[in-house]
Design a protein around this motif. Structure first.
Motif, mmCIF file in Angstrom:
data_model
loop_
_atom_site.group_PDB
_atom_site.id
_atom_site.type_symbol
_atom_site.label_atom_id
_atom_site.label_comp_id
_atom_site.label_asym_id
_atom_site.label_seq_id
_atom_site.Cartn_x
_atom_site.Cartn_y
_atom_site.Cartn_z
ATOM 1 N N ARG A 88 30.214 94.223 -48.647
ATOM 2 C CA ARG A 88 31.178 94.377 -47.509
ATOM 3 C C ARG A 88 32.739 95.174 -48.659
ATOM 4 N N PHE A 89 32.841 96.088 -47.936
ATOM 5 C CA PHE A 89 34.241 96.734 -48.610
ATOM 6 C C PHE A 89 35.268 96.850 -47.259
ATOM 7 N N LYS A 90 36.580 96.237 -48.409
ATOM 8 C CA LYS A 90 38.095 96.645 -47.084
ATOM 9 C C LYS A 90 37.807 98.572 -47.163
ATOM 10 N N ILE A 91 38.740 99.213 -45.863
ATOM 11 C CA ILE A 91 38.529 100.018 -46.106
ATOM 12 C C ILE A 91 40.595 100.095 -45.347
ATOM 13 N N HIS A 92 41.839 100.727 -45.372
ATOM 14 C CA HIS A 92 42.928 100.571 -44.865
ATOM 15 C C HIS A 92 43.020 102.208 -44.353
ATOM 16 N N LYS A 93 43.639 101.378 -43.112
ATOM 17 C CA LYS A 93 44.052 102.912 -41.911
ATOM 18 C C LYS A 93 45.605 102.891 -41.506
ATOM 19 N N LYS A 94 46.232 104.033 -42.067
ATOM 20 C CA LYS A 94 47.662 104.331 -41.113
ATOM 21 C C LYS A 94 47.770 104.537 -40.055
ATOM 22 N N TYR A 95 48.378 103.888 -39.020
ATOM 23 C CA TYR A 95 48.454 104.862 -38.429
ATOM 24 C C TYR A 95 50.066 104.793 -37.770
ATOM 25 N N LYS A 96 50.906 105.715 -37.393
ATOM 26 C CA LYS A 96 52.108 106.019 -37.104
ATOM 27 C C LYS A 96 51.900 105.075 -35.302
ATOM 28 N N ALA A 97 53.131 104.656 -34.115
ATOM 29 C CA ALA A 97 52.579 103.808 -33.673
ATOM 30 C C ALA A 97 54.545 103.432 -33.195
ATOM 31 N N HIS A 98 54.893 104.041 -31.828
ATOM 32 C CA HIS A 98 55.995 104.195 -31.404
ATOM 33 C C HIS A 98 56.861 103.012 -31.224
ATOM 34 N N ASP A 99 57.827 102.407 -31.638
ATOM 35 C CA ASP A 99 59.035 101.835 -31.691
ATOM 36 C C ASP A 99 59.973 102.386 -30.878
ATOM 37 N N GLU A 100 60.235 101.745 -29.511
ATOM 38 C CA GLU A 100 61.557 102.310 -28.913
ATOM 39 C C GLU A 100 62.832 101.895 -29.434
ATOM 40 N N LYS A 101 63.169 100.539 -29.509
ATOM 41 C CA LYS A 101 64.289 100.023 -29.842
ATOM 42 C C LYS A 101 64.065 99.947 -31.715
ATOM 43 N N GLY A 102 63.270 101.040 -32.207
ATOM 44 C CA GLY A 102 63.556 99.541 -33.442
ATOM 45 C C GLY A 102 63.752 98.710 -34.018
ATOM 46 N N GLU A 103 62.946 97.708 -33.975
ATOM 47 C CA GLU A 103 63.057 96.203 -33.642
ATOM 48 C C GLU A 103 62.165 96.072 -35.157
ATOM 49 N N PHE A 104 61.090 96.639 -35.426
ATOM 50 C CA PHE A 104 59.941 95.917 -36.064
ATOM 51 C C PHE A 104 60.769 96.461 -37.800
ATOM 52 N N ILE A 157 52.027 110.647 -27.192
ATOM 53 C CA ILE A 157 53.906 110.867 -27.388
ATOM 54 C C ILE A 157 53.824 112.527 -28.116
ATOM 55 N N SER A 158 52.877 112.480 -29.233
ATOM 56 C CA SER A 158 53.300 113.578 -29.731
ATOM 57 C C SER A 158 52.238 113.994 -30.561
ATOM 58 N N LYS A 159 51.766 114.893 -31.770
ATOM 59 C CA LYS A 159 51.128 115.093 -32.596
ATOM 60 C C LYS A 159 50.021 114.006 -33.104
ATOM 61 N N ASP A 160 50.772 112.805 -33.433
ATOM 62 C CA ASP A 160 50.169 111.767 -34.968
ATOM 63 C C ASP A 160 50.248 111.006 -33.584
ATOM 64 N N LYS A 161 51.093 110.511 -32.975
ATOM 65 C CA LYS A 161 51.928 109.295 -32.157
ATOM 66 C C LYS A 161 50.613 108.521 -30.989
ATOM 67 N N THR A 162 50.022 108.202 -30.749
ATOM 68 C CA THR A 162 48.981 107.909 -29.874
ATOM 69 C C THR A 162 48.704 106.517 -29.354
ATOM 70 N N TRP A 163 50.016 105.454 -30.794
ATOM 71 C CA TRP A 163 49.923 104.260 -30.492
ATOM 72 C C TRP A 163 51.026 103.433 -29.989
ATOM 73 N N LYS A 164 51.079 102.417 -29.289
ATOM 74 C CA LYS A 164 52.965 101.470 -29.595
ATOM 75 C C LYS A 164 52.483 100.783 -30.134
ATOM 76 N N VAL A 165 53.361 99.982 -30.551
ATOM 77 C CA VAL A 165 53.511 98.248 -30.654
ATOM 78 C C VAL A 165 53.865 97.446 -29.820
ATOM 79 N N ALA A 166 52.838 96.590 -29.535
ATOM 80 C CA ALA A 166 52.542 95.596 -28.603
ATOM 81 C C ALA A 166 53.412 94.202 -28.930
ATOM 82 N N GLY A 167 53.937 93.729 -30.068
ATOM 83 C CA GLY A 167 54.148 93.138 -30.530
ATOM 84 C C GLY A 167 54.525 92.463 -31.806
ATOM 85 N N LYS A 168 55.085 91.198 -31.995
ATOM 86 C CA LYS A 168 54.951 90.646 -33.157
ATOM 87 C C LYS A 168 53.674 89.636 -33.670
ATOM 88 N N ILE A 169 53.232 89.858 -34.174
ATOM 89 C CA ILE A 169 52.363 88.125 -34.677
ATOM 90 C C ILE A 169 52.849 87.377 -34.868
#
Length: 77
Positions: A35-51, A65-77
């Motif tokens: 087993r090994f770890k894989i890291h992947k980066k996603y661009k996510a939409h953050d309307e208010k800039g709170e994260f 939303i754009s060429k790279d953005k198909t995710w949005k931030v749902a909330g903090k953990i």
């Protein structure tokens, strides 16, 4: 079909209304079974800039939303 949800850490917040979230997953080699770890980066939409860098967040898939953005931030953990 429900939207996909992923958990990760914000690694960049330098863009307007966009954060980069790094998601870590564990894969297993098909032959050697190690087993090994894989890291992947996603661009996510953050309307208010709170994260900001270092925040643990949940992201969910949305329509593109754009060429790279198909995710949005749902909330903090």
């Amino acid at each position: 079909m429900p939207a996909k949800k992923l958990q990760g850490i914000v690694v960049s917040d330098k863009m307007q209304r966009t954060v980069v979230v790094e998601v870590e997953s564990i894969k297993e080699h098909p032959k050697y079974k190690r087993r090994f770890k894989i890291h992947k980066k996603y661009k996510a939409h953050d309307e208010k800039g709170e994260f900001h860098i270092g925040d643990k967040v949940t992201i969910e898939e949305i329509k593109p939303i754009s060429k790279d953005k198909t995710w949005k931030v749902a909330g903090k953990i």
